[in-house]
Design a protein around this motif. Structure first.
Motif, PDB file in Angstrom:
ATOM      1  N   GLU A 182       0.831  -1.194   0.000  1.00 26.12           N
ATOM      2  CA  GLU A 182       0.000   0.000   0.000  1.00 26.12           C
ATOM      3  C   GLU A 182       0.868   1.248   0.000  1.00 26.12           C
ATOM      4  N   ALA A 183       0.403   2.289  -0.708  1.00 23.98           N
ATOM      5  CA  ALA A 183       1.064   3.591  -0.701  1.00 23.98           C
ATOM      6  C   ALA A 183      -0.007   4.670  -0.717  1.00 23.98           C
ATOM      7  N   ASP A 184       0.400   5.912  -0.507  1.00 25.47           N
ATOM      8  CA  ASP A 184      -0.538   7.019  -0.553  1.00 25.47           C
ATOM      9  C   ASP A 184      -1.190   7.085  -1.928  1.00 25.47           C
ATOM     10  N   PRO A 185      -2.429   7.609  -1.999  1.00 24.37           N
ATOM     11  CA  PRO A 185      -3.072   7.760  -3.309  1.00 24.37           C
ATOM     12  C   PRO A 185      -2.260   8.692  -4.187  1.00 24.37           C
ATOM     13  N   CYS A 186      -2.008   8.280  -5.417  1.00 29.29           N
ATOM     14  CA  CYS A 186      -1.220   9.065  -6.357  1.00 29.29           C
ATOM     15  C   CYS A 186      -1.516   8.555  -7.756  1.00 29.29           C
ATOM     16  N   PHE A 187      -0.885   9.196  -8.731  1.00 31.74           N
ATOM     17  CA  PHE A 187      -1.054   8.761 -10.119  1.00 31.74           C
ATOM     18  C   PHE A 187       0.268   8.908 -10.851  1.00 31.74           C
ATOM     19  N   LYS A 223      -5.058  23.323 -10.473  1.00 26.46           N
ATOM     20  CA  LYS A 223      -3.741  23.517  -9.891  1.00 26.46           C
ATOM     21  C   LYS A 223      -2.921  22.271 -10.176  1.00 26.46           C
ATOM     22  N   LEU A 224      -1.865  22.440 -10.916  1.00 18.19           N
ATOM     23  CA  LEU A 224      -1.054  21.300 -11.307  1.00 18.19           C
ATOM     24  C   LEU A 224       0.387  21.529 -10.889  1.00 18.19           C
ATOM     25  N   SER A 225       0.847  20.702  -9.975  1.00 16.84           N
ATOM     26  CA  SER A 225       2.237  20.779  -9.541  1.00 16.84           C
ATOM     27  C   SER A 225       3.086  19.895 -10.444  1.00 16.84           C
ATOM     28  N   PRO A 226       4.359  20.235 -10.625  1.00 13.32           N
ATOM     29  CA  PRO A 226       5.252  19.357 -11.400  1.00 13.32           C
ATOM     30  C   PRO A 226       5.337  17.980 -10.756  1.00 13.32           C
ATOM     31  N   SER A 227       5.701  17.007 -11.541  1.00 14.56           N
ATOM     32  CA  SER A 227       5.781  15.644 -11.025  1.00 14.56           C
ATOM     33  C   SER A 227       6.865  15.515  -9.963  1.00 14.56           C
ATOM     34  N   GLN A 228       6.648  14.598  -9.043  1.00 17.37           N
ATOM     35  CA  GLN A 228       7.676  14.198  -8.094  1.00 17.37           C
ATOM     36  C   GLN A 228       8.347  12.939  -8.625  1.00 17.37           C
ATOM     37  N   PHE A 229       9.663  12.940  -8.634  1.00 17.72           N
ATOM     38  CA  PHE A 229      10.381  11.740  -9.038  1.00 17.72           C
ATOM     39  C   PHE A 229      10.622  10.924  -7.770  1.00 17.72           C
ATOM     40  N   ARG A 230       9.768   9.933  -7.558  1.00 17.34           N
ATOM     41  CA  ARG A 230       9.791   9.164  -6.321  1.00 17.34           C
ATOM     42  C   ARG A 230      10.537   7.846  -6.498  1.00 17.34           C
ATOM     43  N   ARG A 231      11.323   7.507  -5.496  1.00 16.87           N
ATOM     44  CA  ARG A 231      11.935   6.185  -5.433  1.00 16.87           C
ATOM     45  C   ARG A 231      11.203   5.399  -4.342  1.00 16.87           C
ATOM     46  N   TYR A 232      10.411   4.424  -4.777  1.00 20.41           N
ATOM     47  CA  TYR A 232       9.659   3.589  -3.839  1.00 20.41           C
ATOM     48  C   TYR A 232      10.539   2.455  -3.323  1.00 20.41           C
ATOM     49  N   ARG A 233      10.295   2.110  -2.060  1.00 21.07           N
ATOM     50  CA  ARG A 233      11.003   0.994  -1.423  1.00 21.07           C
ATOM     51  C   ARG A 233       9.978  -0.024  -0.941  1.00 21.07           C
ATOM     52  N   LEU A 234      10.061  -1.234  -1.472  1.00 25.98           N
ATOM     53  CA  LEU A 234       9.207  -2.336  -1.042  1.00 25.98           C
ATOM     54  C   LEU A 234      10.077  -3.316  -0.268  1.00 25.98           C
ATOM     55  N   GLY A 235       9.892  -3.361   1.036  1.00 29.40           N
ATOM     56  CA  GLY A 235      10.749  -4.190   1.876  1.00 29.40           C
ATOM     57  C   GLY A 235      10.141  -5.550   2.202  1.00 29.40           C
ATOM     58  N   GLN A 236      10.994  -6.444   2.688  1.00 33.43           N
ATOM     59  CA  GLN A 236      10.580  -7.790   3.102  1.00 33.43           C
ATOM     60  C   GLN A 236       9.829  -8.514   1.985  1.00 33.43           C
ATOM     61  N   VAL A 237      10.373  -8.439   0.801  1.00 30.06           N
ATOM     62  CA  VAL A 237       9.747  -9.119  -0.339  1.00 30.06           C
ATOM     63  C   VAL A 237      10.005 -10.613  -0.222  1.00 30.06           C
ATOM     64  N   LYS A 258       0.109 -11.238   2.585  1.00 27.05           N
ATOM     65  CA  LYS A 258      -0.321 -10.234   3.546  1.00 27.05           C
ATOM     66  C   LYS A 258       0.023  -8.837   3.013  1.00 27.05           C
ATOM     67  N   ARG A 259      -0.797  -7.852   3.390  1.00 25.82           N
ATOM     68  CA  ARG A 259      -0.599  -6.489   2.931  1.00 25.82           C
ATOM     69  C   ARG A 259       0.618  -5.868   3.600  1.00 25.82           C
ATOM     70  N   ARG A 260       1.442  -5.198   2.799  1.00 24.79           N
ATOM     71  CA  ARG A 260       2.623  -4.518   3.300  1.00 24.79           C
ATOM     72  C   ARG A 260       2.525  -3.034   2.976  1.00 24.79           C
ATOM     73  N   VAL A 261       3.485  -2.254   3.448  1.00 20.07           N
ATOM     74  CA  VAL A 261       3.469  -0.802   3.236  1.00 20.07           C
ATOM     75  C   VAL A 261       4.678  -0.409   2.402  1.00 20.07           C
ATOM     76  N   ALA A 262       4.449   0.390   1.369  1.00 15.96           N
ATOM     77  CA  ALA A 262       5.517   0.915   0.525  1.00 15.96           C
ATOM     78  C   ALA A 262       5.912   2.303   1.026  1.00 15.96           C
ATOM     79  N   SER A 263       7.194   2.547   1.140  1.00 15.19           N
ATOM     80  CA  SER A 263       7.688   3.873   1.494  1.00 15.19           C
ATOM     81  C   SER A 263       8.355   4.483   0.265  1.00 15.19           C
ATOM     82  N   TYR A 264       8.582   5.778   0.302  1.00 15.10           N
ATOM     83  CA  TYR A 264       9.254   6.401  -0.837  1.00 15.10           C
ATOM     84  C   TYR A 264      10.042   7.626  -0.397  1.00 15.10           C
TER      85      TYR A 264
END
Length: 628
Positions: A354-359, A430-444, A471-477
């Motif tokens: 799971e991660a925050d809502p985004c597109f 209102k449109l902000s520029p994109s964020q270049f996110r590096r997601y981390r999925l741990g304990q794969v 099981k559901r895990r949490v994605a950080s970025y």
């Protein structure tokens, strides 16, 4: 789409009327022409660059009665392909291009009610939409037959893939040799193979033509490719009350050596197990809604399918009511973004994060690695880079892509003028520029023998093992950059950690998207080891930018130097459109040194704007070097 049924001052000239929303037709050069080069192309740059356009070649179509049909959204422009044959050895560039949607043009002339578009038709009434449902259902079989025989029946205009694995059936039907197919793709299960030299459409097909085991309506425009295993990888979504999902790999992707061709007459189709199909039925997960997915991520061991909360309403069935995609989508900020992880070795879905809502439209690179933990233990981690937005306002802004900056909407000719959705009651976009996110999925989860996790049949599935591995895990970025889109990186670093990324940024010489200005882009290089805060006017910034007044760039293609040592040893190639103060237009191919972002060569195409988005490059032997 918009229809302008009268008041065409160009009728007597047998020309289409100018677009009331600022789109202009682009001429095609079916016979190759020599382009004059300014500067010097590096001697090692030898091959062919293909460009396709979601924003395409024709927006204003002259009908038989002399009226003009106008396209209202850039993604619905009639498709056009471009080809640049580049020889650094000889300092020559030959260019040809072709319009590739004449079948769609014929359907427009016949007022075909089953023609699906991205943008809405503001003139269609509720009664007209109900009629649309009837026509879609009643003509489903006949349209499939027409598509089978007309290589230009539908709009396919997003990404272009050389060396596509057609399979035995299509190789025999088209006469194209293994590894020589050039295929155009989109976010639906409709593909088009074209001649690699002339760009003439040859066949429209689906993944079902490659393998009967592949069926569904949706897939990603951007596939993934593993050069080491020679696998072409994508996924399929079958819409309906209970959507099903299927990842798949096709190979061999490249031509076989002569001594192996006799022993293998068709590509090996390795389907992932159908457990991935039934993701929405698992009790450990919330009901899965099909969402708009343009690209996805892959590492050496995993496939990661994003599920952004930008959904197809009614399981996608509303598309035949609206006859367009834009009105089918809806944004739900109350739901998480999900990342579904599939093990490439077993084909099974092993975790959801799971991660925050985004597109996001576009992914960059991804890789997995084992990280040492205290006590000698190890943790399997996936890292993946995305150009991310906090909502879907970027979809609304897409209405401005490809328009002339001076193009204004004439309310006397077209009503209603604006179809942009109101997002969450906002009075202003209102449109902000994109964020270049590096997601981390741990304990794969790490691959284990199938017998320890899965039984031999679905009915005997070990549910306790199933829930353990799903099981559901949490994605950080971490945000490591801002204001970059359509990212490209050195393909030699695919599926492993990389440092540099090239893409598009908002031009500082044009009004921002959110102000209602046309979308105008510069080129940017990010050093991912030095976070960039988006201040493109800061000379001390770690980012390097190519951005000049009146210029708007298309997606850059990174071509690595064959003798390069550093990751950024190579060139960047882009198509640049220019608009002068007097409104005159021109277009040129730009080649930059990738490390410094300084110009080394350019060549002018003509007095027009060729709005392209994606592209690929093959070497002089036809092997894909940089594909998107």
């Amino acid at each position: 789409m918009i229809t302008l049924a009268e008041n065409n001052p160009n009728r007597e000239k047998n020309e289409a009327a100018p677009s009331p929303v600022g789109f202009r037709n682009i001429p095609a050069f079916e016979k190759p022409i020599e382009l004059e080069i300014y500067g010097k192309i590096p001697s090692w740059v030898n091959g062919v660059m293909y460009r396709s356009g979601t924003c395409a070649g024709r927006y204003n179509i002259l009908l038989e009665n002399g009226d003009t049909f106008h396209v209202g959204h850039p993604f619905d422009g009639l498709a056009m392909l471009h080809r640049f044959e580049i020889s650094g050895e000889d300092q020559r560039i030959r260019y040809n291009s072709r319009h590739t949607s004449h079948g769609v043009e014929r359907r427009i002339g016949k007022r075909d009610p089953t023609l699906l578009t991205f943008g809405p038709d503001p003139c269609k009434t509720i009664f007209g939409r109900i009629q649309s449902i009837y026509h879609h259902i009643s003509k489903f079989g006949s349209n499939a037959a027409l598509q089978e025989n007309d290589p230009e029946f539908d709009m396919v205009n997003v990404t272009i893939t050389p060396n596509f694995p057609l399979g035995e059936r299509l190789e025999e039907e088209t006469g194209i040799k293994r590894g020589e197919a050039v295929v155009v793709k989109r976010d639906a299960n409709t593909l088009q193979v074209v001649d690699k030299d002339t760009l003439k459409p040859i066949k429209m097909f689906t993944y079902g033509h490659v393998s009967e085991q592949l069926n569904g309506q949706l897939c990603a425009s951007h596939h993934q490719y593993d050069e080491e295993t020679d696998e072409y990888i994508n996924f399929m979504v079958k819409l309906g009350p209970i959507p099903s999902f299927q990842t798949f790999s096709l190979g061999p992707y490249l031509p076989l050596p002569a001594d192996e061709k006799e022993n293998m007459s068709k590509p090996d189709v390795r389907l992932h197990q159908p457990i991935w199909r039934h993701l929405g039925a698992w009790k450990t997960l919330e009901a899965l809604k099909p969402s708009y997915i343009h690209s996805f991520s892959m590492t050496k061991n995993y496939i990661i399918i994003p599920n952004f909360p930008y959904y197809y309403s009614f399981g996608g069935l509303s598309a035949i009511y609206y006859s367009c995609a834009y009105q089918t989508f809806y944004w739900d900020e109350t739901r998480h973004t999900l990342f579904h992880v599939i093990d490439r070795h077993t084909g099974y879905h092993v975790a959801t994060y799971e991660a925050d809502p985004c597109f996001s439209f576009h992914t960059a690179n991804a890789w997995d690695e084992d990280i040492e933990l205290p006590g000698g233990r190890k943790e399997r981690v996936i890292f993946m880079d995305y150009c991310t937005y906090e909502n879907t306002d970027i979809i609304d802004a897409s209405f401005e892509l490809g328009k002339s900056p001076t193009g204004k909407l004439d309310l006397d000719l077209v009503q209603p003028a604006c179809f942009i959705k109101n997002t969450d009651g906002k009075k202003e976009r209102k449109l902000s520029p994109s964020q270049f996110r590096r997601y981390r999925l741990g304990q794969v989860p790490v691959s284990q023998p199938e017998a320890e996790i899965w039984s031999s049949s679905w009915s005997n599935l070990n549910i306790s093992s199933f829930t353990k591995y799903n099981k559901r895990r949490v994605a950080s970025y971490t945000v490591i950059g801002y204001d970059i889109e359509m990212p490209r990186f050195n393909p030699k670093h695919n599926l492993r950690k990389h440092r540099y990324c090239w893409g598009l940024c908002e031009s500082r010489f044009a009004p921002p998207y959110a102000s209602g200005g046309a979308i105008v882009n510069g080129l940017i290089k990010l050093d991912l080891d030095q976070p960039y805060l988006g201040l493109n006017t800061d000379e001390a910034s770690p980012a390097k930018i190519w951005d000049y007044p009146g210029c708007s760039c298309a997606e850059p293609i990174f071509v690595p130097s064959p003798e390069g040592i550093n990751e950024d040893d190579g060139v960047i190639m882009s198509i640049v459109n220019t608009v002068e103060k007097d409104g005159s237009e021109s277009c040129f191919l730009l080649i930059l040194e990738a490390a410094s972002m300084k110009e080394v060569a350019r060549t002018t195409l003509g007095k027009f704007n060729a709005v392209t988005l994606h592209g690929s490059f093959t070497d002089k032997y036809g092997k894909s070097i940089a594909v998107n």
